[in-house]
Scaffold this motif. Sequence first.
Motif, PDB file in Angstrom:
ATOM      1  N   ARG A 246      23.577  -6.532   2.154  1.00 29.11           N
ATOM      2  CA  ARG A 246      23.088  -7.222   1.148  1.00 29.11           C
ATOM      3  C   ARG A 246      22.871  -8.417   0.799  1.00 29.11           C
ATOM      4  NH1 ARG A 246      19.818  -9.294  -0.936  1.00 29.11           N
ATOM      5  NH2 ARG A 246      18.880  -8.609  -3.188  1.00 29.11           N
ATOM      6  N   ASP A 247      24.171  -8.859   0.876  1.00 30.12           N
ATOM      7  CA  ASP A 247      24.798  -9.960   0.215  1.00 30.12           C
ATOM      8  C   ASP A 247      24.484 -11.486   1.255  1.00 30.12           C
ATOM      9  OD1 ASP A 247      26.123  -9.432  -2.246  1.00 30.12           O
ATOM     10  OD2 ASP A 247      28.630  -9.654  -1.603  1.00 30.12           O
ATOM     11  N   ALA A 248      24.325 -11.011   2.758  1.00 32.24           N
ATOM     12  CA  ALA A 248      24.425 -11.496   3.870  1.00 32.24           C
ATOM     13  C   ALA A 248      22.321 -11.550   3.962  1.00 32.24           C
ATOM     14  CB  ALA A 248      24.359 -11.075   4.456  1.00 32.24           C
ATOM     15  N   ARG A 249      21.792 -10.486   3.797  1.00 29.82           N
ATOM     16  CA  ARG A 249      20.338 -11.112   3.792  1.00 29.82           C
ATOM     17  C   ARG A 249      19.773 -12.122   2.489  1.00 29.82           C
ATOM     18  NH1 ARG A 249      16.125  -8.747   0.932  1.00 29.82           N
ATOM     19  NH2 ARG A 249      17.745  -6.673  -0.040  1.00 29.82           N
ATOM     20  N   GLY A 250      20.707 -12.276   1.626  1.00 27.28           N
ATOM     21  CA  GLY A 250      20.717 -12.563   0.257  1.00 27.28           C
ATOM     22  C   GLY A 250      18.794 -13.243   0.531  1.00 27.28           C
ATOM     23  N   GLU A 251      17.999 -14.349  -0.082  1.00 27.81           N
ATOM     24  CA  GLU A 251      16.335 -14.106  -0.296  1.00 27.81           C
ATOM     25  C   GLU A 251      15.433 -13.546   0.281  1.00 27.81           C
ATOM     26  OE1 GLU A 251      16.228 -14.548  -3.458  1.00 27.81           O
ATOM     27  OE2 GLU A 251      18.018 -14.768  -3.835  1.00 27.81           O
ATOM     28  N   GLN A 252      16.044 -13.549   2.087  1.00 30.36           N
ATOM     29  CA  GLN A 252      15.475 -12.755   3.025  1.00 30.36           C
ATOM     30  C   GLN A 252      14.924 -11.688   2.701  1.00 30.36           C
ATOM     31  OE1 GLN A 252      16.943 -13.700   7.544  1.00 30.36           O
ATOM     32  NE2 GLN A 252      18.612 -13.788   5.916  1.00 30.36           N
ATOM     33  N   ARG A 253      13.310 -11.432   3.248  1.00 28.14           N
ATOM     34  CA  ARG A 253      12.674  -9.564   2.853  1.00 28.14           C
ATOM     35  C   ARG A 253      13.446  -9.258   3.601  1.00 28.14           C
ATOM     36  NH1 ARG A 253       7.905 -10.068   3.890  1.00 28.14           N
ATOM     37  NH2 ARG A 253       6.912  -7.552   2.625  1.00 28.14           N
ATOM     38  N   LEU A 254      13.776  -7.945   2.581  1.00 22.84           N
ATOM     39  CA  LEU A 254      14.100  -6.426   2.912  1.00 22.84           C
ATOM     40  C   LEU A 254      13.323  -6.345   4.165  1.00 22.84           C
ATOM     41  CD1 LEU A 254      15.226  -3.453   1.414  1.00 22.84           C
ATOM     42  CD2 LEU A 254      13.859  -2.847   2.674  1.00 22.84           C
ATOM     43  N   ASP A 255      11.927  -6.010   4.177  1.00 23.58           N
ATOM     44  CA  ASP A 255      10.908  -5.924   5.378  1.00 23.58           C
ATOM     45  C   ASP A 255      11.262  -6.367   6.397  1.00 23.58           C
ATOM     46  OD1 ASP A 255      10.293  -3.988   3.592  1.00 23.58           O
ATOM     47  OD2 ASP A 255       8.396  -4.814   3.243  1.00 23.58           O
ATOM     48  N   ASP A 256      11.338  -7.549   6.060  1.00 23.03           N
ATOM     49  CA  ASP A 256      11.939  -8.718   7.442  1.00 23.03           C
ATOM     50  C   ASP A 256      12.547  -8.124   8.300  1.00 23.03           C
ATOM     51  OD1 ASP A 256       9.601  -9.696   7.444  1.00 23.03           O
ATOM     52  OD2 ASP A 256       9.915 -11.468   6.152  1.00 23.03           O
ATOM     53  N   ILE A 257      13.927  -8.070   8.008  1.00 25.51           N
ATOM     54  CA  ILE A 257      15.389  -7.868   8.341  1.00 25.51           C
ATOM     55  C   ILE A 257      15.383  -6.693   9.084  1.00 25.51           C
ATOM     56  CG2 ILE A 257      17.978  -8.076   7.375  1.00 25.51           C
ATOM     57  CD1 ILE A 257      16.479 -11.007   7.758  1.00 25.51           C
ATOM     58  N   ALA A 258      14.439  -6.004   8.211  1.00 28.59           N
ATOM     59  CA  ALA A 258      14.473  -4.275   9.042  1.00 28.59           C
ATOM     60  C   ALA A 258      13.618  -4.417  10.371  1.00 28.59           C
ATOM     61  CB  ALA A 258      14.018  -3.482   7.343  1.00 28.59           C
ATOM     62  N   GLY A 259      13.068  -5.339  10.164  1.00 31.72           N
ATOM     63  CA  GLY A 259      11.980  -4.900  11.447  1.00 31.72           C
ATOM     64  C   GLY A 259      12.702  -5.566  13.015  1.00 31.72           C
ATOM     65  N   ALA A 260      13.633  -6.614  12.095  1.00 35.86           N
ATOM     66  CA  ALA A 260      13.414  -7.433  13.411  1.00 35.86           C
ATOM     67  C   ALA A 260      15.169  -6.461  13.695  1.00 35.86           C
ATOM     68  CB  ALA A 260      14.219  -9.213  13.036  1.00 35.86           C
ATOM     69  N   ALA A 261      15.771  -5.728  12.943  1.00 37.50           N
ATOM     70  CA  ALA A 261      16.817  -5.481  13.830  1.00 37.50           C
ATOM     71  C   ALA A 261      15.944  -3.404  13.759  1.00 37.50           C
ATOM     72  CB  ALA A 261      17.363  -4.691  12.468  1.00 37.50           C
ATOM     73  N   GLY A 262      15.038  -3.482  14.251  1.00 41.20           N
ATOM     74  CA  GLY A 262      14.381  -2.507  14.234  1.00 41.20           C
ATOM     75  C   GLY A 262      14.734  -1.283  14.076  1.00 41.20           C
ATOM     76  N   ILE A 263      14.685  -0.891  12.651  1.00 38.41           N
ATOM     77  CA  ILE A 263      15.038  -0.011  11.462  1.00 38.41           C
ATOM     78  C   ILE A 263      14.344  -0.137  10.593  1.00 38.41           C
ATOM     79  CG2 ILE A 263      17.467   0.281  12.369  1.00 38.41           C
ATOM     80  CD1 ILE A 263      17.965  -0.855   9.248  1.00 38.41           C
ATOM     81  N   SER A 264      14.068   0.957  10.151  1.00 34.58           N
ATOM     82  CA  SER A 264      13.031   1.303   9.000  1.00 34.58           C
ATOM     83  C   SER A 264      13.224   0.760   8.021  1.00 34.58           C
ATOM     84  CB  SER A 264      12.547   2.266   8.346  1.00 34.58           C
ATOM     85  OG  SER A 264      13.701   3.335   7.211  1.00 34.58           O
ATOM     86  N   PRO A 265      12.163   0.040   6.891  1.00 33.26           N
ATOM     87  CA  PRO A 265      12.948  -0.456   5.224  1.00 33.26           C
ATOM     88  C   PRO A 265      14.144   0.871   4.338  1.00 33.26           C
ATOM     89  CG  PRO A 265      11.095  -1.004   5.598  1.00 33.26           C
ATOM     90  CD  PRO A 265      11.299  -0.015   7.450  1.00 33.26           C
ATOM     91  N   GLU A 266      13.692   1.697   4.324  1.00 34.15           N
ATOM     92  CA  GLU A 266      14.230   2.251   4.022  1.00 34.15           C
ATOM     93  C   GLU A 266      15.644   2.717   4.675  1.00 34.15           C
ATOM     94  OE1 GLU A 266      14.607   4.779   0.461  1.00 34.15           O
ATOM     95  OE2 GLU A 266      12.826   3.513   0.768  1.00 34.15           O
TER      96      GLU A 266
END
Length: 88
Positions: free
Chosen positions: A22-42
């Motif tokens: 969570r700290d590493a994600r910072g202000e990046q959108r959760l949906d964007d990071i999840a999508g880039a990682a190939g996992i669901s936002p949930e």
Amino acid sequence: MVRVPLTPEQIAAGRRLGALLRDARGEQRLDDIAGAAGISPETLRKIESGRLVTPSFFTVAALADVLAIPLGNLAAARAVDAEFGRAG
């Protein structure tokens, strides 16, 4: 197959992992990071909040890659806690 309950130390380690991600994600959108990682936002939400304390290696590796965190850093954080007997 019966699943052995997690120890308090394992639960604490999973929660620390979530906080690190969570700290590493910072202000990046959760949906964007999840999508880039190939996992669901949930799934990412559960990991970050500590509700999913045992994500798969491949999930952690994908998140580490997207967030530019060396996997060794995540492993080292766990090893340091184990060495000193800390649970969180």
